[in-house]
Design a protein around this motif. Structure first.
Motif, PDB file in Angstrom:
ATOM      1  N   LEU A 290     -32.839  52.926 -18.239  1.00 33.11           N
ATOM      2  CA  LEU A 290     -32.018  52.464 -17.125  1.00 33.11           C
ATOM      3  C   LEU A 290     -32.957  51.884 -16.064  1.00 33.11           C
ATOM      4  O   LEU A 290     -34.067  52.379 -15.892  1.00 33.11           O
ATOM      5  CB  LEU A 290     -31.217  53.616 -16.511  1.00 33.11           C
ATOM      6  N   TYR A 291     -32.483  50.856 -15.387  1.00 34.81           N
ATOM      7  CA  TYR A 291     -33.220  50.350 -14.228  1.00 34.81           C
ATOM      8  C   TYR A 291     -32.458  50.807 -12.997  1.00 34.81           C
ATOM      9  O   TYR A 291     -31.367  50.311 -12.691  1.00 34.81           O
ATOM     10  CB  TYR A 291     -33.347  48.826 -14.243  1.00 34.81           C
ATOM     11  N   THR A 292     -33.028  51.783 -12.304  1.00 38.77           N
ATOM     12  CA  THR A 292     -32.328  52.450 -11.209  1.00 38.77           C
ATOM     13  C   THR A 292     -33.093  52.284  -9.915  1.00 38.77           C
ATOM     14  O   THR A 292     -34.324  52.378  -9.889  1.00 38.77           O
ATOM     15  CB  THR A 292     -32.146  53.947 -11.525  1.00 38.77           C
ATOM     16  N   VAL A 293     -32.355  52.031  -8.858  1.00 37.27           N
ATOM     17  CA  VAL A 293     -32.944  51.931  -7.532  1.00 37.27           C
ATOM     18  C   VAL A 293     -32.344  53.021  -6.653  1.00 37.27           C
ATOM     19  O   VAL A 293     -31.235  53.509  -6.889  1.00 37.27           O
ATOM     20  CB  VAL A 293     -32.695  50.547  -6.887  1.00 37.27           C
ATOM     21  N   THR A 294     -33.099  53.396  -5.630  1.00 37.44           N
ATOM     22  CA  THR A 294     -32.614  54.328  -4.623  1.00 37.44           C
ATOM     23  C   THR A 294     -32.425  53.554  -3.326  1.00 37.44           C
ATOM     24  O   THR A 294     -33.353  52.887  -2.849  1.00 37.44           O
ATOM     25  CB  THR A 294     -33.606  55.484  -4.410  1.00 37.44           C
ATOM     26  N   LEU A 295     -31.231  53.627  -2.772  1.00 43.62           N
ATOM     27  CA  LEU A 295     -30.908  52.895  -1.554  1.00 43.62           C
ATOM     28  C   LEU A 295     -31.280  53.709  -0.327  1.00 43.62           C
ATOM     29  O   LEU A 295     -31.283  54.952  -0.367  1.00 43.62           O
ATOM     30  CB  LEU A 295     -29.416  52.554  -1.525  1.00 43.62           C
ATOM     31  N   GLY A 296     -31.600  53.020   0.741  1.00 46.44           N
ATOM     32  CA  GLY A 296     -31.936  53.694   1.982  1.00 46.44           C
ATOM     33  C   GLY A 296     -30.764  54.508   2.512  1.00 46.44           C
ATOM     34  O   GLY A 296     -29.593  54.241   2.204  1.00 46.44           O
ATOM     35  N   ASP A 300     -24.749  51.529   2.797  1.00 46.77           N
ATOM     36  CA  ASP A 300     -23.479  51.906   2.184  1.00 46.77           C
ATOM     37  C   ASP A 300     -23.516  51.451   0.721  1.00 46.77           C
ATOM     38  O   ASP A 300     -23.411  50.262   0.430  1.00 46.77           O
ATOM     39  CB  ASP A 300     -22.326  51.238   2.935  1.00 46.77           C
ATOM     40  N   ARG A 301     -23.670  52.417  -0.167  1.00 44.49           N
ATOM     41  CA  ARG A 301     -23.806  52.080  -1.597  1.00 44.49           C
ATOM     42  C   ARG A 301     -22.569  51.356  -2.126  1.00 44.49           C
ATOM     43  O   ARG A 301     -22.678  50.441  -2.945  1.00 44.49           O
ATOM     44  CB  ARG A 301     -24.082  53.343  -2.415  1.00 44.49           C
ATOM     45  N   ASP A 302     -21.394  51.772  -1.688  1.00 45.76           N
ATOM     46  CA  ASP A 302     -20.161  51.127  -2.159  1.00 45.76           C
ATOM     47  C   ASP A 302     -20.159  49.634  -1.833  1.00 45.76           C
ATOM     48  O   ASP A 302     -19.646  48.823  -2.616  1.00 45.76           O
ATOM     49  CB  ASP A 302     -18.934  51.799  -1.546  1.00 45.76           C
ATOM     50  N   ALA A 303     -20.729  49.270  -0.684  1.00 46.96           N
ATOM     51  CA  ALA A 303     -20.778  47.853  -0.312  1.00 46.96           C
ATOM     52  C   ALA A 303     -21.670  47.073  -1.273  1.00 46.96           C
ATOM     53  O   ALA A 303     -21.368  45.919  -1.619  1.00 46.96           O
ATOM     54  CB  ALA A 303     -21.283  47.708   1.124  1.00 46.96           C
ATOM     55  N   VAL A 304     -22.759  47.690  -1.711  1.00 45.98           N
ATOM     56  CA  VAL A 304     -23.647  47.037  -2.678  1.00 45.98           C
ATOM     57  C   VAL A 304     -22.929  46.887  -4.017  1.00 45.98           C
ATOM     58  O   VAL A 304     -22.966  45.821  -4.651  1.00 45.98           O
ATOM     59  CB  VAL A 304     -24.956  47.838  -2.848  1.00 45.98           C
ATOM     60  N   ILE A 305     -22.262  47.948  -4.455  1.00 44.72           N
ATOM     61  CA  ILE A 305     -21.526  47.906  -5.725  1.00 44.72           C
ATOM     62  C   ILE A 305     -20.449  46.825  -5.684  1.00 44.72           C
ATOM     63  O   ILE A 305     -20.279  46.050  -6.634  1.00 44.72           O
ATOM     64  CB  ILE A 305     -20.900  49.285  -6.020  1.00 44.72           C
ATOM     65  N   GLU A 306     -19.725  46.755  -4.577  1.00 40.79           N
ATOM     66  CA  GLU A 306     -18.658  45.759  -4.442  1.00 40.79           C
ATOM     67  C   GLU A 306     -19.222  44.335  -4.431  1.00 40.79           C
ATOM     68  O   GLU A 306     -18.628  43.419  -5.026  1.00 40.79           O
ATOM     69  CB  GLU A 306     -17.862  46.029  -3.165  1.00 40.79           C
ATOM     70  N   THR A 307     -20.359  44.152  -3.785  1.00 41.22           N
ATOM     71  CA  THR A 307     -20.977  42.827  -3.756  1.00 41.22           C
ATOM     72  C   THR A 307     -21.392  42.404  -5.159  1.00 41.22           C
ATOM     73  O   THR A 307     -21.178  41.251  -5.567  1.00 41.22           O
ATOM     74  CB  THR A 307     -22.200  42.820  -2.819  1.00 41.22           C
ATOM     75  N   GLU A 376     -27.351  43.645   2.906  1.00 39.41           N
ATOM     76  CA  GLU A 376     -26.949  43.132   4.225  1.00 39.41           C
ATOM     77  C   GLU A 376     -25.526  43.549   4.552  1.00 39.41           C
ATOM     78  O   GLU A 376     -25.224  43.939   5.681  1.00 39.41           O
ATOM     79  CB  GLU A 376     -27.076  41.603   4.229  1.00 39.41           C
ATOM     80  N   ARG A 377     -24.670  43.494   3.559  1.00 41.75           N
ATOM     81  CA  ARG A 377     -23.266  43.871   3.757  1.00 41.75           C
ATOM     82  C   ARG A 377     -23.134  45.361   4.043  1.00 41.75           C
ATOM     83  O   ARG A 377     -22.255  45.772   4.809  1.00 41.75           O
ATOM     84  CB  ARG A 377     -22.484  43.503   2.493  1.00 41.75           C
ATOM     85  N   GLY A 378     -23.998  46.155   3.426  1.00 44.01           N
ATOM     86  CA  GLY A 378     -23.841  47.610   3.548  1.00 44.01           C
ATOM     87  C   GLY A 378     -24.721  48.278   4.578  1.00 44.01           C
ATOM     88  O   GLY A 378     -24.724  49.497   4.697  1.00 44.01           O
ATOM     89  N   ARG A 379     -25.460  47.472   5.323  1.00 49.58           N
ATOM     90  CA  ARG A 379     -26.401  48.074   6.262  1.00 49.58           C
ATOM     91  C   ARG A 379     -25.691  48.537   7.544  1.00 49.58           C
ATOM     92  O   ARG A 379     -24.814  47.878   8.063  1.00 49.58           O
ATOM     93  CB  ARG A 379     -27.490  47.064   6.645  1.00 49.58           C
TER      94      ARG A 379
END
Length: 379
Positions: A290-296, A300-307, A376-379
């Protein structure tokens, strides 16, 4: 033509098809044929182990390993809560109780310091996973297991071909469970194996997968067989093993390409704040199942997923909640938030992005650009 980028694609070629056709058109020995022996020998050679015993899934491999080690009712097995639920479920399926230890921040594998605090007189095994394709800190875990005189069983489902300080994962513990599910580094659709250097353990594994039968010659023998223990039917079909043989021939090329794709993704994401790719922490080779990242923490993780979804790019959270906070485990053991705090924090911030050996450069660019927009959307 679809513009979607799926989380994974299975790499196959004409050799996979040819082996499958050969197995099917033989017209016999579909359940226990020559490709089983060939695949097991190939796994033994690749990993440098004495025994590889194939079964029908990675979950079954865990159950078979625990059973062969004699783990049963009243025993405790130390496991991570940051894992696919099969790791803990396998412990319950043999009648034992999983005891959850926290993870370290470097690789998200079991934290040896926390594991040491969980060892009791009832501890019968330690069962770490190697998350996402990189080794946990298994050296100290092996020392803890040896001091407690209990087996170390590696859940190496995600880490075929990875290593720890030059030692191949799956060869460090007393045994290891492998998975060949469709999204794994070595895919056959479904399937698994237990690998070990212990002759007696291998014999018990072979008996367990075939109803406790002392011989594998059931289909070519005139007799009914000798049954020496209680077992079940969890054999790998010859057809699945035929695909495994073809995949094993090219697995190093697949790993090299996974690592290339991961490097390109990481280079692209390096320009963004608030996203950190998972690494092997300098301990060995990461194979990027898996290629996995950890978000700051401010993202907002949901915003990244939605984008990503808006741009037809798949993503997935592996794993939230931790196993201890799933309904089954809360009901059975009364676990509450705060049990394994690092696990719970990390579970709320990880996100897996698409990766497979044939991911193209333009697709990598699309993923990177989309992640940047999501940040940017989820910050």
């Amino acid at each position: 033509m679809s513009n979607e980028i799926p989380l994974f694609e299975i790499p196959w070629d004409e050799n996979d098809v040819a082996n499958a056709v050969d197995s099917i058109t033989r017209g016999s020995y579909w359940a226990n044929g020559p490709y089983i022996d060939e695949f097991e020998r190939g796994l033994e050679s690749y990993l440098g182990v004495d025994h590889a015993v194939t079964v029908n899934s990675g979950t079954t491999a865990l159950v078979a390993a625990l059973t062969a080690h004699g783990i049963d009712e009243g025993d405790e097995v130390i496991v991570p809560a940051f894992t696919f639920i099969a790791t803990a479920n396998a412990v319950r399926l043999v009648g034992a109780d999983p005891v959850f230890a926290d993870i370290e921040r470097e690789t998200y594998g079991l934290d040896p310091d926390d594991v040491a605090t969980k060892v009791t007189d009832d501890t019968a095994a330690i069962l770490p996973i190697h998350p996402y394709g990189a080794a946990c800190d298994i050296g100290p875990l092996a020392e803890i297991a040896a001091e407690a005189d209990v087996p170390l069983i590696e859940d190496a489902a995600e880490a075929f071909g990875a290593d720890y300080e030059g030692r191949t994962l799956g060869t460090i513990g007393d045994s290891a469970a492998l998975s060949f599910c469709q999204n794994k580094v070595l895919p056959t659709g479904e399937g698994g194996a237990v690998v070990t250097d212990d002759d007696d353990l291998a014999r018990r594994l072979e008996q367990f997968r075939s109803h406790g039968r002392a011989s594998d010659e059931y289909f070519s023998s005139s007799g009914s067989g000798e049954y020496v223990d209680v077992g079940t039917n969890v054999r790998m079909p010859d057809l699945i093993a035929s695909i495994g043989c073809a995949q094993l021939e090219k697995v190093e090329d697949h790993i090299a390409n996974r690592r290339r794709v991961a490097s390109q993704l990481s280079d692209g994401l390096a320009g963004f704040d608030g996203v950190e790719p998972h690494t092997a922490a300098g301990r060995g080779r990461h194979v990027y199942q898996l290629y996995t990242v950890t978000l700051g923490e401010d993202i907002d993780r949901d915003a990244v997923i939605e984008t990503l979804a808006d741009r037809e790019i798949a993503s997935k959270v592996y794993w939230e909640p931790g196993v201890h906070l799933t309904e089954s485990y809360r009901d059975a053991y009364d676990y509450e938030p705060g049990t394994v705090p690092v696990t719970e924090e990390i579970a709320g911030r990880v996100l897996s992005l698409p990766i497979h050996p044939d991911l193209r450069g333009d697709e990598i660019d699309r993923i990177v650009t989309a992640v940047g927009a999501g940040l940017e959307r989820g910050r």
